[in-house]
Design an enzyme around this catalytic site. Structure first.
Site, PDB file in Angstrom:
ATOM      1  N   ARG A   1      -6.075  16.382  50.681  1.00 19.01           N
ATOM      2  CA  ARG A   1      -6.360  18.087  50.808  1.00 19.01           C
ATOM      3  C   ARG A   1      -6.065  18.627  49.424  1.00 19.01           C
ATOM      4  O   ARG A   1      -6.194  18.343  48.766  1.00 19.01           O
ATOM      5  CB  ARG A   1      -4.782  18.552  51.856  1.00 19.01           C
ATOM      6  CG  ARG A   1      -4.027  17.576  52.508  1.00 19.01           C
ATOM      7  CD  ARG A   1      -3.044  18.490  53.645  1.00 19.01           C
ATOM      8  NE  ARG A   1      -2.756  17.590  54.350  1.00 19.01           N
ATOM      9  CZ  ARG A   1      -1.819  16.843  54.805  1.00 19.01           C
ATOM     10  NH1 ARG A   1      -1.396  16.196  53.509  1.00 19.01           N
ATOM     11  NH2 ARG A   1      -1.689  16.301  56.170  1.00 19.01           N
TER      12      ARG A   1
ATOM     13  N   LYS B   1       2.700  17.630  52.086  1.00 20.78           N
ATOM     14  CA  LYS B   1       3.554  18.450  52.827  1.00 20.78           C
ATOM     15  C   LYS B   1       4.792  18.549  52.789  1.00 20.78           C
ATOM     16  O   LYS B   1       5.310  17.013  53.233  1.00 20.78           O
ATOM     17  CB  LYS B   1       2.638  19.013  54.419  1.00 20.78           C
ATOM     18  CG  LYS B   1       1.506  19.591  54.115  1.00 20.78           C
ATOM     19  CD  LYS B   1       0.722  19.725  56.021  1.00 20.78           C
ATOM     20  CE  LYS B   1      -0.419  20.436  55.844  1.00 20.78           C
ATOM     21  NZ  LYS B   1      -1.088  20.274  57.622  1.00 20.78           N
TER      22      LYS B   1
ATOM     23  N   HIS C   1     -11.992  20.444  53.076  1.00  9.24           N
ATOM     24  CA  HIS C   1     -11.277  19.806  53.987  1.00  9.24           C
ATOM     25  C   HIS C   1     -12.274  18.921  54.701  1.00  9.24           C
ATOM     26  O   HIS C   1     -11.713  17.151  55.429  1.00  9.24           O
ATOM     27  CB  HIS C   1     -10.678  20.772  54.819  1.00  9.24           C
ATOM     28  CG  HIS C   1      -9.059  19.893  55.366  1.00  9.24           C
ATOM     29  ND1 HIS C   1      -8.138  19.803  54.786  1.00  9.24           N
ATOM     30  CD2 HIS C   1      -9.221  19.441  57.003  1.00  9.24           C
ATOM     31  CE1 HIS C   1      -7.299  19.484  55.163  1.00  9.24           C
ATOM     32  NE2 HIS C   1      -7.723  18.997  57.312  1.00  9.24           N
TER      33      HIS C   1
ATOM     34  N   ARG D   1     -12.183  15.375  53.741  1.00  7.20           N
ATOM     35  CA  ARG D   1     -10.564  14.337  54.174  1.00  7.20           C
ATOM     36  C   ARG D   1     -11.323  14.217  55.730  1.00  7.20           C
ATOM     37  O   ARG D   1     -10.976  13.119  55.857  1.00  7.20           O
ATOM     38  CB  ARG D   1      -9.883  15.244  54.208  1.00  7.20           C
ATOM     39  CG  ARG D   1      -8.425  14.643  54.996  1.00  7.20           C
ATOM     40  CD  ARG D   1      -7.103  15.644  54.345  1.00  7.20           C
ATOM     41  NE  ARG D   1      -6.184  15.647  55.653  1.00  7.20           N
ATOM     42  CZ  ARG D   1      -4.831  15.066  55.080  1.00  7.20           C
ATOM     43  NH1 ARG D   1      -5.302  14.165  53.843  1.00  7.20           N
ATOM     44  NH2 ARG D   1      -3.991  14.174  56.745  1.00  7.20           N
TER      45      ARG D   1
ATOM     46  N   HIS E   1      -0.666  11.316  57.767  1.00 12.83           N
ATOM     47  CA  HIS E   1       0.191  12.136  59.446  1.00 12.83           C
ATOM     48  C   HIS E   1       1.354  11.638  60.161  1.00 12.83           C
ATOM     49  O   HIS E   1       1.639  10.601  59.852  1.00 12.83           O
ATOM     50  CB  HIS E   1      -1.051  12.371  60.110  1.00 12.83           C
ATOM     51  CG  HIS E   1      -2.622  12.924  59.726  1.00 12.83           C
ATOM     52  ND1 HIS E   1      -3.328  12.425  60.273  1.00 12.83           N
ATOM     53  CD2 HIS E   1      -3.272  13.925  58.811  1.00 12.83           C
ATOM     54  CE1 HIS E   1      -5.040  13.050  60.385  1.00 12.83           C
ATOM     55  NE2 HIS E   1      -4.049  14.137  59.245  1.00 12.83           N
TER      56      HIS E   1
ATOM     57  N   TYR F   1      -9.670  11.789  65.439  1.00 14.04           N
ATOM     58  CA  TYR F   1     -11.088  10.950  64.819  1.00 14.04           C
ATOM     59  C   TYR F   1     -11.690   9.912  65.552  1.00 14.04           C
ATOM     60  O   TYR F   1     -12.560   9.282  65.345  1.00 14.04           O
ATOM     61  CB  TYR F   1     -10.368  10.665  63.013  1.00 14.04           C
ATOM     62  CG  TYR F   1     -10.311  11.620  62.215  1.00 14.04           C
ATOM     63  CD1 TYR F   1     -10.795  12.292  61.816  1.00 14.04           C
ATOM     64  CD2 TYR F   1      -9.014  12.252  62.502  1.00 14.04           C
ATOM     65  CE1 TYR F   1     -11.123  13.280  61.047  1.00 14.04           C
ATOM     66  CE2 TYR F   1      -8.376  13.210  61.377  1.00 14.04           C
ATOM     67  CZ  TYR F   1      -9.375  13.418  60.952  1.00 14.04           C
ATOM     68  OH  TYR F   1      -8.876  14.886  60.102  1.00 14.04           O
TER      69      TYR F   1
END
Length: 299
Positions: free
Chosen positions: A148, A172, A244, A247, A270, A279
């Protein structure tokens, strides 16, 4: 109901220190409910008189008005917060909005670059200037590790491990993960570090910013966005591309070449496999497009 709403909005400002934008959103969402109750009942009932069937009917009305799933989910969040406040204040015994389910949001396939377009972008920065070396290193590292943009600008020297070919990423929720530093990215990064300018404030710390501006300070996410816009214009690549997108391209290209989805999930950081599965839908869409163009019996 209107009095309870006024108290709730005041609570948001005084006790929750909510922003003006947040308060405005709550006001609009909850005013929508009040207006609906005025239409159906002819009056605004107190919070304790609002029933679960009424709230479900209100949500149905939002669907009929063709509100998006995201907007309806926001309305539901506002209802839950309001009635939770009412429950805390003794205005209702239970939260009637708690049982309402959010609509399933239709997930858009993320935009990504083909491998050829990605190659063009990676070779766009000049290799004969410090800024060009920095920009190439930024693009290579983001694509190599699936970072990110916030993770990229947060990189410090102590996060680099050239011997193992990995980066320590602070993602995150203060979670850490390892990202892979491929040979091209590693070489580009070392070339940049050899010419990097550092502000004196960073000299005696291990937290030296990896990517710096012309003043020797850490780059911002907006700086990365402006840099990318410049190279998109120069190369003529899709202007929808954002930091992004690199990514997205990282994940798509891995899966296209047979990578295990669990491994891709871990590399992306994730929490849920469902987030990564978008994806797989994207690569399936690509295959279908190729099939429809190439197979003589596809149409």
């Amino acid at each position: 109901m209107i009095q309870a709403l006024t108290r709730f909005l005041k609570f948001l400002v005084v006790e929750q220190n909510a922003s003006e934008y947040t308060v405005k959103s709550y006001r609009e969402d909850l005013t929508g409910l009040v207006e609906y109750l005025l239409q159906t009942r002819g009056k605004s009932p107190p919070p304790e008189a609002v029933t679960i069937p009424e709230l479900r009917a209100y949500v149905s009305a939002l669907h009929e008005a063709q509100y998006s799933p995201a907007t309806i989910s926001r309305h539901l969040a506002s209802l839950r917060s309001f009635f939770k406040f009412c429950q805390r204040e003794g205005l209702v015994e239970t939260n009637p909005a708690k049982v309402l389910r959010n609509p399933r949001a239709a997930r858009k396939l993320p935009h990504f670059l083909t491998t050829d377009d990605m190659d063009r972008l990676l070779h766009a920065p000049p290799a004969n200037t410090p800024a060009g070396l920095r920009d190439r290193a930024i693009l290579e590292v983001m694509y190599s590790g699936g970072l990110r943009v916030s993770e990229l600008v947060g990189l410090s020297d102590e996060d680099l491990d050239f011997d193992e070919g990995v980066l320590i990423i602070h993602g995150k929720g203060k979670k850490e993960r390892l990202a892979l530093l491929g040979p091209f990215a590693g070489e580009a990064l070392q070339e940049w570090l050899a010419v990097r300018l550092l502000h004196p404030q960073w000299e005696n710390t291990s937290k030296k910013p990896v990517f710096t501006n012309k003043y020797g300070n850490r780059l911002t996410t907006r700086s990365i966005g402006r840099m990318l816009e410049k190279y998109l214009k120069e190369t003529g690549l899709d202007r929808r591309t954002t930091p992004h997108t690199l990514r997205h391209s990282f994940a798509t290209h891995l899966l296209d070449r047979g990578a295990d989805i669990r491994s891709v999930q871990e590399l992306l950081g994730h929490k849920s496999l469902e987030t990564t599965q978008i994806y797989t839908h994207l690569t399936t869409a690509t295959l279908l497009s190729v099939y429809e163009k190439a197979h003589p019996r596809a149409k």
